[in-house]
Design a protein around this motif. Sequence first.
Motif, short mmCIF file in Angstrom:
data_model
loop_
_atom_site.label_atom_id
_atom_site.label_comp_id
_atom_site.label_asym_id
_atom_site.label_seq_id
_atom_site.Cartn_x
_atom_site.Cartn_y
_atom_site.Cartn_z
N PHE A 213 12.83 0.68 6.48
CA PHE A 213 12.75 0.20 7.86
C PHE A 213 11.85 -1.02 7.89
CE2 PHE A 213 12.74 4.95 8.09
CZ PHE A 213 14.10 5.08 8.36
N THR A 214 12.20 -1.97 8.76
CA THR A 214 11.42 -3.21 8.84
C THR A 214 11.05 -3.52 10.28
OG1 THR A 214 12.45 -4.16 6.86
CG2 THR A 214 11.46 -5.71 8.41
N ILE B 60 8.75 -0.49 5.57
CA ILE B 60 8.32 0.89 5.33
C ILE B 60 9.38 1.57 4.47
CG2 ILE B 60 7.68 3.09 6.41
CD1 ILE B 60 7.80 0.05 8.60
N THR B 61 8.97 2.08 3.31
CA THR B 61 9.91 2.72 2.39
C THR B 61 9.41 4.12 2.05
OG1 THR B 61 10.44 0.58 1.42
CG2 THR B 61 11.08 2.52 0.18
N SER B 62 10.29 5.09 2.20
CA SER B 62 9.94 6.45 1.83
C SER B 62 10.20 6.65 0.34
CB SER B 62 10.76 7.46 2.64
OG SER B 62 10.48 8.78 2.18
N ILE C 230 4.71 7.25 1.24
CA ILE C 230 5.26 6.19 2.09
C ILE C 230 4.67 4.86 1.62
CG2 ILE C 230 5.52 5.29 4.43
CD1 ILE C 230 6.88 7.95 4.10
N CYS C 231 5.54 3.90 1.31
CA CYS C 231 5.09 2.58 0.86
C CYS C 231 5.17 1.58 2.01
CB CYS C 231 5.93 2.11 -0.32
SG CYS C 231 5.44 0.48 -0.94
N LYS D 11 0.85 -1.19 0.00
CA LYS D 11 0.00 0.00 0.00
C LYS D 11 0.88 1.24 0.00
CE LYS D 11 -3.93 -2.12 2.36
NZ LYS D 11 -4.93 -2.00 3.46
N THR D 12 0.46 2.25 -0.72
CA THR D 12 1.17 3.52 -0.74
C THR D 12 0.29 4.60 -0.14
OG1 THR D 12 2.47 2.91 -2.69
CG2 THR D 12 2.30 5.25 -2.18
N ILE D 13 0.84 5.28 0.84
CA ILE D 13 0.15 6.40 1.47
C ILE D 13 0.72 7.68 0.89
CG2 ILE D 13 -0.34 7.56 3.65
CD1 ILE D 13 0.26 4.89 5.03
#
Length: 450
Positions: free
Chosen positions: A64-65, A32-34, A111-112, A3-5
């Motif tokens: 980040f994981t 979490i990937t920016s 943010i993915c 999902k992408t926010i």
Amino acid sequence: MEKTITFFVNRSTPAKLEETITISKAMKRMTITSKTDWAGYIVIRDEKNRIRLLRMCGYGEEDFTIARHASHTSPGGVPGPVGAGRWKICLYLFPEFFETIPEGETIPLRICISGEKRKLQETMGSKVWVDRHYREQLWLGYFNSKEFYSNRTGWYLGALHTRTRMSGGENTIREAVKRAKADGVDVYVTTERNVVATGWKDSSVMTVPGVELTSCFGDIGLIGIDKMPERLEELIESRGTKESGQYLYETVREAVKRGWILNLEHPFQKGSEWKEDAIPVSSLTCMEIGKSMEEFAKTSVLLDRLWGEGYRIWATKEKETLIHCEALTPEIFLENIKKGHMVLAENRNSELNIRSEGEEYLPGDELPEQNRKIDIRIYIESARKPEVYIIHNGERIRMDVIQTESGWKAEEKIRFRKGEWNWARVEAFHPEKGLLFYSNPVWQGEKETL
């Protein structure tokens, strides 16, 4: 699952951005990937509203994981199941980030969130401090304050003001540990900027949890914390505003109540000068004297004034604080900081000897009340001749310095009088090289603070 926010940001956007996502079924991990360059803090809460990640973004790695095991979880994360339900993503943007947005324009900040496995630059470490059975805040219930590191009685070198990439520093945790060992550091305090470390690398260097609170009312290091400060997120959100003063004051009260050490950092640094309304002097355990001679001169004058008024506040330095301990455990280390058993020394081979009425005392000691003579002897290991002073009840007394084979020595006698407030400390410096040695005071008597 992926999902992408997307947040749409302009100069009038609030500092806090928040979005909720629904995870339909449990995952092995959350990554979490920016997708946008930005600077600030990220906080992720799970389906039970527990914090699962808190750290600074915009510096270091981009991924980040959060995973079941610490060996696959990023620093600042909490290992454990990634359960199904509603998760909350919060971003706290720095004022400096808004300044990069052109006036009148709106940019997308993406943010993915996925279950994809990514190679992490570093993980949180094998020592997990955070108690997984906490509720909303982070509790460091697994940190062992009685863990034994040494049975040696003596001086231990402490790095009391530190940070890593978790909060904008240059080093990874692994690099920080390696550098501390190379520098001969015995104790490393994790004072990340507004970030609570949830674990650490296993090392012979004893590590103690802390946090640095930053604000326009002053920066303060909390040492020996057992949980995340209640108002930490509000402090992050209100960074640089007047509202942060009230949140900082409430956090200081919480720290005093819980018995944490409050170390006021660089009180004269431009932009974060100490404001007593937010950080009352009566709450302080320690005060950092700063790096430059100018900052040291201002801070030492302030400390001497406060001692003259009856406050017992101990001097510290970022990475040159020696703490005397009868053995080395986190609990004993913290107790001796509170007692003021500390000197600040460029060279750990320098020595201070304080004797009175047949007894030997440490800096920070309270002497039994009586009329007494005190013999103070100091040895400074230095190639250049230092200036050495005793500060006795605010009066500076220059000591005669004699050269030895490897350094310089000096000796002086002073008197404490029964029924009066007495204190004395020693300092040595070289006009060009700077501060060489600073001892915390020994003291006797009582004085009601203002």
